[in-house]
Design a protein around this motif. Structure first.
Motif, mmCIF file in Angstrom:
data_model
loop_
_atom_site.group_PDB
_atom_site.id
_atom_site.type_symbol
_atom_site.label_atom_id
_atom_site.label_comp_id
_atom_site.label_asym_id
_atom_site.label_seq_id
_atom_site.Cartn_x
_atom_site.Cartn_y
_atom_site.Cartn_z
ATOM 1 N N GLU A 99 -0.616 8.887 3.555
ATOM 2 C CA GLU A 99 -0.021 7.898 2.640
ATOM 3 C C GLU A 99 1.355 8.346 2.157
ATOM 4 O OE1 GLU A 99 -4.425 7.279 2.466
ATOM 5 O OE2 GLU A 99 -3.098 9.023 2.473
ATOM 6 N N ASP A 100 1.536 9.656 1.997
ATOM 7 C CA ASP A 100 2.834 10.167 1.566
ATOM 8 C C ASP A 100 3.815 10.267 2.724
ATOM 9 O OD1 ASP A 100 2.864 10.702 -1.275
ATOM 10 O OD2 ASP A 100 1.275 12.127 -0.901
ATOM 11 N N GLU A 157 2.482 0.293 9.200
ATOM 12 C CA GLU A 157 1.491 1.308 9.572
ATOM 13 C C GLU A 157 1.793 1.909 10.941
ATOM 14 O OE1 GLU A 157 -0.950 2.453 7.546
ATOM 15 O OE2 GLU A 157 -0.021 1.154 6.054
ATOM 16 N N LYS A 197 -7.490 12.527 -1.855
ATOM 17 C CA LYS A 197 -6.584 11.365 -1.853
ATOM 18 C C LYS A 197 -6.228 10.953 -3.270
ATOM 19 C CE LYS A 197 -7.129 8.861 2.456
ATOM 20 N NZ LYS A 197 -7.461 7.568 3.065
ATOM 21 N N GLY A 249 -2.727 11.007 -4.782
ATOM 22 C CA GLY A 249 -2.320 9.664 -5.227
ATOM 23 C C GLY A 249 -1.769 9.686 -6.642
#
Length: 428
Positions: A25-26, A67, A174, A178
């Motif tokens: 995600e990062d 993505e 996560k 997050g």
């Protein structure tokens, strides 16, 4: 991670393009241009060894699907050599250098053009010194320590949340990263200051400013003789912090005195584990929630919004005026939910300014549309208390500048020759 790859872990940690436990995600938020790359460690999967991952930005031809912009390649290890597909090398560094130097693609037409150095918020463990334990957090121990900045050698006292990956599930890791991702966009005197994450090795560290007086609820309990004027100032400061967050916009979802800190005569909003981007969020109704701070619509449907933060802010204001006492004293949680839905609201101090009392009353109105915004709350409190609003824009700019000056990132590792034009990726 295989035993062979762990032998290389020491040297690879020192490379500027090594980002440790940075999650997917990062990665997609930091890689910006085609051919930009980094090395990281795979996320934990039960029963599987960890591997090194090469992540490369490759949006060719341009796609609307974000993505697909970053390609992730597992670096395999066999016969004491590292490889992705074609060539094998004694070290990961030699593999990276080869692809930068020769322009040879990693797979299909994915090429390495420029390494991404660790960011200003990606800290080095060697610059963090643990001093003593402060308490327990959601992910592990919270420590007091010292952070030495990369540039200038300045040292500051910090609070450090520790996370040992062996003790955490994939979802918890996560959540930890997050929370750090959310916090790094904040720069405000009434939001706890985030210095960064040390994620190149275990344990993971989340590093924040150390508030001199600790948690707000504890401070209130230890100082029951605070004046009404001081408490008015506290609820205004909390309003400024929450107004700033809502301007992003993010929903905090857990506003309470226990989740604020107090230091340098400032209330600072903290604990962003439940924070979500946007103006509304449907939570899982099966997950636990802090009933005493929840608006009626959250109790009924678990629907959070900026206006449910406003309700929680009203409850926190009651906590401040009542010296950190838990809201709805003497009631069990089930009774609180039932009474609040039926219209019950706690009494505020009799000597509280009637306009402040009225304002808090609006904040926990049954109908969310009747609740004021945090900007309106802050504006009203400024008018009633005659406390001047600071120049937050210049204060935020100053905080950002300090971090950039003190914590310069590593230099990037570029390929000297001009990159060849990338072609359409095949089979990806």
């Amino acid at each position: 991670m295989s035993s062979g790859s762990s032998l290389q872990r020491g040297p690879i940690e020192k490379e500027s393009y090594y980002h440790g436990f940075l999650p997917r995600e990062d990665v997609k938020t930091v890689l910006k241009s085609n051919g930009e790359f980094l090395i990281r460690i795979s996320e934990p999967r039960k029963g599987e060894p960890r591997s090194f991952i090469l992540s490369v930005m490759h949006n060719i031809p341009p796609s609307v699907d974000e993505e697909a912009w970053v390609k992730h390649f597992v670096i395999k290890f066999q016969d004491n050599k590292f490889y992705i597909e074609k060539n094998a090398f004694p070290t990961i560094q030699e593999m990276v250098d080869y692809h930068l130097r020769t322009k040879d693609s990693v797979r299909d037409d994915v090429c390495l053009l420029k390494s991404l150095p660790r960011q200003t918020w990606e800290l080095d463990h060697e610059n963090i010194e643990i001093v003593r334990k402060l308490g327990e957090g959601a992910f592990g121990e919270v420590m007091m320590g010292k952070l030495k900045f990369r540039k200038g050698g300045k040292t500051v006292n910090v609070a450090i949340k520790q996370a040992k990956l062996s003790n955490l599930t994939k979802d918890q890791i996560k959540e930890f990263m997050g929370e750090a991702r959310v916090m790094r966009q904040f720069n405000h005197p009434h939001v706890v200051r985030f210095y960064g994450v040390a994620a190149t090795t275990e344990p993971l560290y989340m590093v924040m400013e150390l508030a001199s007086n600790g948690a707000l609820d504890s401070y209130l309990k230890k100082n029951p003789d605070l004046s009404l004027d001081k408490k008015n100032e506290m609820i205004l400061q909390a309003a400024w912090g929450l107004e700033y967050l809502h301007g992003k916009p993010v929903i905090h979802r857990d506003i309470a005195a226990r989740n604020c800190l107090y230091g340098d005569n400032r209330v600072k909003i903290s604990d962003f584990g439940l924070t979500r981007h946007g103006v509304s969020y449907q939570a899982d109704p099966n997950k636990k929630a802090p009933i005493r701070w929840l608006a009626t619509e959250v109790i009924r449907q678990r629907v959070f919004s900026l206006k449910t933060d406003v309700w929680a802010y009203a409850v926190m204001s009651w906590e401040i005026y009542n010296n950190g006492v838990e809201p709805y004293p003497g009631m069990m949680v089930a009774e609180v939910a039932q009474r609040v839905i039926s219209g019950y609201r706690m009494d505020l101090p009799v000597d509280l300014h009637p306009e402040i009392k009225n304002l808090i009353g609006k904040c926990w109105a049954e109908n969310e549309h009747e609740r004021p915004s945090m900007a309106d709350v802050a504006s009203e409190l400024q008018r009633i208390t005659l406390i001047q609003r600071p120049d937050f824009a210049s204060l935020e700019a100053q905080m950002k500048k300090e971090l950039m000056m003190m914590n310069n990132s590593h230099k990037s590792h570029n390929r000297k020759s001009k990159p060849s034009k990338a072609r359409m990726p095949k089979g990806m």
